[in-house]
Scaffold this motif. Structure first.
Motif, PDB file in Angstrom:
ATOM      1  N   MET A 269       0.846  -1.190   0.000  1.00  9.80           N
ATOM      2  CA  MET A 269       0.000   0.000   0.000  1.00  9.80           C
ATOM      3  C   MET A 269       0.889   1.251   0.000  1.00  9.80           C
ATOM      4  N   LYS A 270       0.591   2.173  -0.910  1.00 10.44           N
ATOM      5  CA  LYS A 270       1.422   3.361  -1.091  1.00 10.44           C
ATOM      6  C   LYS A 270       0.655   4.610  -0.642  1.00 10.44           C
ATOM      7  N   ILE A 271       1.269   5.360   0.257  1.00 16.04           N
ATOM      8  CA  ILE A 271       0.664   6.611   0.729  1.00 16.04           C
ATOM      9  C   ILE A 271       1.576   7.766   0.359  1.00 16.04           C
ATOM     10  N   LEU A 272       0.990   8.740  -0.325  1.00 23.38           N
ATOM     11  CA  LEU A 272       1.724   9.889  -0.826  1.00 23.38           C
ATOM     12  C   LEU A 272       1.642  11.034   0.183  1.00 23.38           C
TER      13      LEU A 272
ATOM     14  N   GLY B  43       3.215  -0.086   8.475  1.00 26.78           N
ATOM     15  CA  GLY B  43       3.503  -1.118   7.489  1.00 26.78           C
ATOM     16  C   GLY B  43       3.204  -0.736   6.054  1.00 26.78           C
ATOM     17  N   ALA B  44       3.041   0.559   5.786  1.00 24.82           N
ATOM     18  CA  ALA B  44       2.761   1.031   4.430  1.00 24.82           C
ATOM     19  C   ALA B  44       3.981   1.751   3.865  1.00 24.82           C
ATOM     20  N   GLU B  45       3.983   1.934   2.565  1.00 18.71           N
ATOM     21  CA  GLU B  45       5.065   2.664   1.898  1.00 18.71           C
ATOM     22  C   GLU B  45       4.753   4.160   1.907  1.00 18.71           C
TER      23      GLU B  45
ATOM     24  N   ALA C 164      -3.620   6.609  -0.677  1.00 15.68           N
ATOM     25  CA  ALA C 164      -4.068   7.702   0.188  1.00 15.68           C
ATOM     26  C   ALA C 164      -3.103   8.856  -0.009  1.00 15.68           C
ATOM     27  N   ILE C 165      -3.563  10.077   0.294  1.00 13.79           N
ATOM     28  CA  ILE C 165      -2.716  11.256   0.115  1.00 13.79           C
ATOM     29  C   ILE C 165      -2.810  12.148   1.352  1.00 13.79           C
TER      30      ILE C 165
ATOM     31  N   VAL D  57      -3.801   7.553   9.164  1.00 13.84           N
ATOM     32  CA  VAL D  57      -4.239   7.574   7.764  1.00 13.84           C
ATOM     33  C   VAL D  57      -3.942   6.228   7.098  1.00 13.84           C
ATOM     34  N   ALA D  58      -2.767   5.674   7.363  1.00 20.05           N
ATOM     35  CA  ALA D  58      -2.413   4.374   6.788  1.00 20.05           C
ATOM     36  C   ALA D  58      -3.381   3.291   7.254  1.00 20.05           C
ATOM     37  N   THR D  59      -3.768   3.343   8.507  1.00 16.71           N
ATOM     38  CA  THR D  59      -4.715   2.350   9.049  1.00 16.71           C
ATOM     39  C   THR D  59      -6.073   2.460   8.379  1.00 16.71           C
TER      40      THR D  59
END
Length: 203
Positions: free
Chosen positions: A1-4, A29-31, A74-75, A193-195
């Protein structure tokens, strides 16, 4: 999962907050992908403002592309405050996302905002809330900074932070750096936000 994490920073305060946000994303655990909003000021003006040296510390961060917005799960946006609103650089960047809006590319993505102001009451909440309007027009799911971040309720020190998002107070001449509590709030927001994004994306 990629978060900007897309941000604009003039003197480095928002950059430091962005790094903390990214650390929280990774903890979940996200990028975390850090990107800058395009600069609109000339090198000459930046030098006169005394910002050129500070910007060297984060000049290696690539400028964000519209495709990256569409590809992210997500951003999280970061912006300094300008008279109670987002800075012009971020406004111009978001104004260029009309095609993404037409295609619904950001609909359903988690969106969140953090900011920096010169003073304690310099528009921290209004900046975030006004930026939420743009995210809502894109159909994003707004995520803030819940009160489960205990530092938000601290009265032991002057500190930024609100349920709308993490904030820092830079001082009238930019002399104050983000405090440990403000950085912790930014990290908490990134993790939160990642969650939420993982639940929205079933990942």
């Amino acid at each position: 999962m990629k978060i900007l994490v897309v941000y604009y920073s003039l003197y480095g305060h928002v950059h430091r907050m962005a790094e903390a946000v990214a650390s929280g994303i990774r903890e979940a655990g996200a990028e975390a992908v850090l990107r800058r909003a395009p600069e609109t000021l000339t090198t000459e003006i930046l030098e006169k403002m005394g910002a050129l040296e500070a910007q060297k510390t984060f000049s290696h961060i690539p400028v964000c592309t519209l495709d990256e917005l569409a590809e992210a799960d997500a951003i999280i946006f970061g912006t300094p405050t300008r008279f109670g609103n987002m800075c012009g650089q971020m406004r111009q960047f978001l104004d260029a996302t009309g095609q993404l809006w037409q295609q619904g590319k950001l609909v359903g993505k988690a969106g969140s905002v953090f900011t920096s102001t010169a003073t304690q009451h310099g528009g921290q909440e209004s900046t975030i809330l006004s930026m939420h309007i743009t995210l809502l027009h894109h159909g994003m799911v707004i995520v803030g900074l819940p009160y489960t971040f205990a530092g938000q309720s601290s009265i032991d020190e002057m500190t930024g932070g609100s349920p709308y998002g993490a904030t820092t107070i830079a001082g009238g001449r930019g002399e104050r750096l983000p405090s440990a509590n403000e950085l912790a709030g930014a990290a908490f927001q990134g993790k939160h936000v990642a969650t939420i994004a993982r639940k929205l994306n079933n990942k």
